[in-house]
Design a protein around this motif. Sequence first.
Motif, PDB file in Angstrom:
ATOM      1  N   TRP A 156      19.671 -37.700 -11.232  1.00 52.28           N
ATOM      2  CA  TRP A 156      18.701 -37.130 -12.175  1.00 52.28           C
ATOM      3  C   TRP A 156      17.909 -35.996 -11.537  1.00 52.28           C
ATOM      4  O   TRP A 156      17.592 -35.003 -12.186  1.00 52.28           O
ATOM      5  CB  TRP A 156      17.765 -38.217 -12.698  1.00 52.28           C
ATOM      6  CG  TRP A 156      18.437 -39.219 -13.581  1.00 52.28           C
ATOM      7  CD1 TRP A 156      18.685 -40.534 -13.310  1.00 52.28           C
ATOM      8  CD2 TRP A 156      18.971 -38.979 -14.891  1.00 52.28           C
ATOM      9  NE1 TRP A 156      19.331 -41.133 -14.352  1.00 52.28           N
ATOM     10  CE2 TRP A 156      19.515 -40.207 -15.348  1.00 52.28           C
ATOM     11  CE3 TRP A 156      19.050 -37.867 -15.721  1.00 52.28           C
ATOM     12  CZ2 TRP A 156      20.123 -40.334 -16.593  1.00 52.28           C
ATOM     13  CZ3 TRP A 156      19.652 -37.981 -16.959  1.00 52.28           C
ATOM     14  CH2 TRP A 156      20.184 -39.198 -17.382  1.00 52.28           C
ATOM     15  N   GLN A 232       5.103 -45.575 -13.548  1.00 49.35           N
ATOM     16  CA  GLN A 232       6.132 -46.601 -13.674  1.00 49.35           C
ATOM     17  C   GLN A 232       5.923 -47.480 -14.907  1.00 49.35           C
ATOM     18  O   GLN A 232       6.881 -48.083 -15.412  1.00 49.35           O
ATOM     19  CB  GLN A 232       6.154 -47.475 -12.416  1.00 49.35           C
ATOM     20  CG  GLN A 232       6.593 -46.742 -11.161  1.00 49.35           C
ATOM     21  CD  GLN A 232       6.393 -47.560  -9.901  1.00 49.35           C
ATOM     22  OE1 GLN A 232       6.269 -48.779  -9.953  1.00 49.35           O
ATOM     23  NE2 GLN A 232       6.370 -46.886  -8.755  1.00 49.35           N
ATOM     24  N   ILE A 234       5.052 -46.433 -17.896  1.00 50.64           N
ATOM     25  CA  ILE A 234       5.419 -45.743 -19.135  1.00 50.64           C
ATOM     26  C   ILE A 234       6.795 -46.222 -19.597  1.00 50.64           C
ATOM     27  O   ILE A 234       7.783 -46.087 -18.877  1.00 50.64           O
ATOM     28  CB  ILE A 234       5.425 -44.219 -18.939  1.00 50.64           C
ATOM     29  CG1 ILE A 234       4.031 -43.719 -18.537  1.00 50.64           C
ATOM     30  CG2 ILE A 234       5.900 -43.507 -20.211  1.00 50.64           C
ATOM     31  CD1 ILE A 234       3.985 -42.245 -18.221  1.00 50.64           C
ATOM     32  N   GLN A 235       6.847 -46.786 -20.783  1.00 51.01           N
ATOM     33  CA  GLN A 235       8.081 -47.399 -21.279  1.00 51.01           C
ATOM     34  C   GLN A 235       8.935 -46.382 -22.047  1.00 51.01           C
ATOM     35  O   GLN A 235       8.959 -46.349 -23.273  1.00 51.01           O
ATOM     36  CB  GLN A 235       7.753 -48.602 -22.163  1.00 51.01           C
ATOM     37  CG  GLN A 235       7.035 -49.725 -21.456  1.00 51.01           C
ATOM     38  CD  GLN A 235       7.822 -50.260 -20.267  1.00 51.01           C
ATOM     39  OE1 GLN A 235       9.020 -50.528 -20.384  1.00 51.01           O
ATOM     40  NE2 GLN A 235       7.158 -50.424 -19.134  1.00 51.01           N
ATOM     41  N   LEU A 236       9.614 -45.535 -21.289  1.00 51.39           N
ATOM     42  CA  LEU A 236      10.559 -44.588 -21.862  1.00 51.39           C
ATOM     43  C   LEU A 236      11.944 -44.835 -21.279  1.00 51.39           C
ATOM     44  O   LEU A 236      12.072 -45.320 -20.155  1.00 51.39           O
ATOM     45  CB  LEU A 236      10.120 -43.142 -21.558  1.00 51.39           C
ATOM     46  CG  LEU A 236       8.855 -42.625 -22.257  1.00 51.39           C
ATOM     47  CD1 LEU A 236       8.524 -41.233 -21.752  1.00 51.39           C
ATOM     48  CD2 LEU A 236       9.025 -42.616 -23.768  1.00 51.39           C
ATOM     49  N   LYS A 237      12.965 -44.522 -22.057  1.00 50.69           N
ATOM     50  CA  LYS A 237      14.337 -44.695 -21.605  1.00 50.69           C
ATOM     51  C   LYS A 237      15.068 -43.359 -21.696  1.00 50.69           C
ATOM     52  O   LYS A 237      14.694 -42.509 -22.513  1.00 50.69           O
ATOM     53  CB  LYS A 237      15.040 -45.748 -22.464  1.00 50.69           C
ATOM     54  CG  LYS A 237      14.458 -47.143 -22.299  1.00 50.69           C
ATOM     55  CD  LYS A 237      15.241 -48.159 -23.121  1.00 50.69           C
ATOM     56  CE  LYS A 237      14.668 -49.564 -22.934  1.00 50.69           C
ATOM     57  NZ  LYS A 237      15.408 -50.576 -23.710  1.00 50.69           N
ATOM     58  N   ARG A 239      15.929 -45.266 -17.888  1.00 46.99           N
ATOM     59  CA  ARG A 239      15.130 -45.551 -16.708  1.00 46.99           C
ATOM     60  C   ARG A 239      16.053 -45.691 -15.497  1.00 46.99           C
ATOM     61  O   ARG A 239      17.266 -45.888 -15.640  1.00 46.99           O
ATOM     62  CB  ARG A 239      14.313 -46.837 -16.892  1.00 46.99           C
ATOM     63  CG  ARG A 239      13.380 -46.799 -18.083  1.00 46.99           C
ATOM     64  CD  ARG A 239      12.610 -48.102 -18.242  1.00 46.99           C
ATOM     65  NE  ARG A 239      11.671 -48.335 -17.158  1.00 46.99           N
ATOM     66  CZ  ARG A 239      10.447 -47.814 -17.098  1.00 46.99           C
ATOM     67  NH1 ARG A 239      10.042 -47.005 -18.079  1.00 46.99           N
ATOM     68  NH2 ARG A 239       9.650 -48.079 -16.109  1.00 46.99           N
ATOM     69  N   ALA A 254      10.905 -44.012 -15.840  1.00 51.72           N
ATOM     70  CA  ALA A 254      11.684 -43.128 -16.695  1.00 51.72           C
ATOM     71  C   ALA A 254      12.223 -41.966 -15.874  1.00 51.72           C
ATOM     72  O   ALA A 254      11.634 -41.558 -14.868  1.00 51.72           O
ATOM     73  CB  ALA A 254      10.826 -42.622 -17.848  1.00 51.72           C
ATOM     74  N   TYR A 256      12.558 -38.823 -16.754  1.00 49.73           N
ATOM     75  CA  TYR A 256      12.039 -37.494 -17.090  1.00 49.73           C
ATOM     76  C   TYR A 256      11.140 -36.883 -16.016  1.00 49.73           C
ATOM     77  O   TYR A 256      11.273 -35.687 -15.711  1.00 49.73           O
ATOM     78  CB  TYR A 256      11.330 -37.554 -18.448  1.00 49.73           C
ATOM     79  CG  TYR A 256      12.216 -38.131 -19.519  1.00 49.73           C
ATOM     80  CD1 TYR A 256      13.311 -37.415 -20.000  1.00 49.73           C
ATOM     81  CD2 TYR A 256      11.990 -39.411 -20.014  1.00 49.73           C
ATOM     82  CE1 TYR A 256      14.148 -37.958 -20.971  1.00 49.73           C
ATOM     83  CE2 TYR A 256      12.823 -39.963 -20.977  1.00 49.73           C
ATOM     84  CZ  TYR A 256      13.905 -39.242 -21.454  1.00 49.73           C
ATOM     85  OH  TYR A 256      14.741 -39.786 -22.390  1.00 49.73           O
TER      86      TYR A 256
END
Length: 438
Positions: A156, A232, A234-237, A239, A254, A256
């Motif tokens: 990433w 850590q 922050i609940q974004l996918k 991950r 995540a 990003y």
Amino acid sequence: MSILKKMATGSLATGKVLTDLSRAQANWELQMSRVILGKRWKWLLVAMLPVLFGVGLEVASAADLPGYLGGHKGYMPSFVTLNMFIGSIFVGLMAGLITGVIGAGGGYVLTPALMSIGVKGIMAVGTDQFHLFAKGIMGTVIHKKLGNVNFWIAVWFVLGSVTGATTGGMINRAIYQKSPALSDAFISLIYVVMLGILGAYAMYDWVSSNKKNKTADGNITEATTKFAKWLQSIQLKPRVKFDEDIVPGGRSMAVYPIIIVGFIVGNLAAMMGVGGGFVTFPIFVYGFGISTFTTVGTDILQIIFTTAYSSITQYAVYGYVFYSVAMGMLLGSLVGIQMGAMATKIMKGTTIRAIYALTIVAGFTNRLCSLPPKLNDAGYLSISSKSTAVLTSVGNTVFFVLVIVFSIWIMASFFKGIGKFREQARAEAEAKLSTASN
């Protein structure tokens, strides 16, 4: 007054961060040089691989890219003189000595030094970055391992760094095609800003002898910050998971922020000719909460891919990498960084801080004095030829006098203490034998 005070405080805080970042870069360079030199003659053979690759790339692409390689848009000379190659070794030696002594990246010496001896800024950037790529790939090939690499963090990150390097390379090339003088001024301006902030903090640190938030050897300390915990959470996918072997169940975040930081690092690497590791390390540890053990291996991997992509696709194929000079710089820096690291054992801490501060000021003065002449050449200023000559002379004299004096001082300290170094090595060897026999 309050505004000026806030600006000064912000500048010093930024300078401290940049100083910590450059120390992380120096640790990486020292590790790579130890690995490479540890294999004696074998590293010489590996050192030729990037040169052969670059030459082969030029030959193979010359027919397809006549407008670039070997064409009127390419700046790379077709040959190297003996004086030029020896000069590149000396430049690398100076940077290595400074890196080894101050424990901070000496890359701020390389690009200004190359530009001062007549190398175009865009070519100095490409060559400097290529020599970092060569150092990274050599160290990794010989060492045959990268530590605890987190593959998906690297993937990433490289996705962002490749995009950033493409953007930075396009900007540098576009400015150069418009005006080589403007390109030199642009690169010089970047270094003036960076070295100005670094120099202000270094001088402040030297005067105040402030050692807060530093370990005994000057390296940055590891910490899991509140910001890292928040990031850590922050609940974004999608991950990515990491540190499973260190923390029960591991950590995750995540992808990003990793991509964004990769973009920033890639852009900075392509525009300044740096590896980007000096930015990555503290951001991973402080900003993301990734352990040092995982960061080191992953950072080495990203440096190789980022510098490989940027130096080859953004500079080499357009003729902006001088391979002979890059190899000379590599040879000099490998030896210099080892000598500098040993010399620190007999040099005082205040002396080391003084060398750091004054060499940064020298680089800052050099690039600052070069700005008016370059802008004059580009048609953005109108000053007399006598004034440009005086400014250039002052900048080059201050830079090379200070850097050469400190290089000689460091080498003298090394040779003065070489007997002490041998005694320490002998004592350590005897202690290991004694431990093994027991």
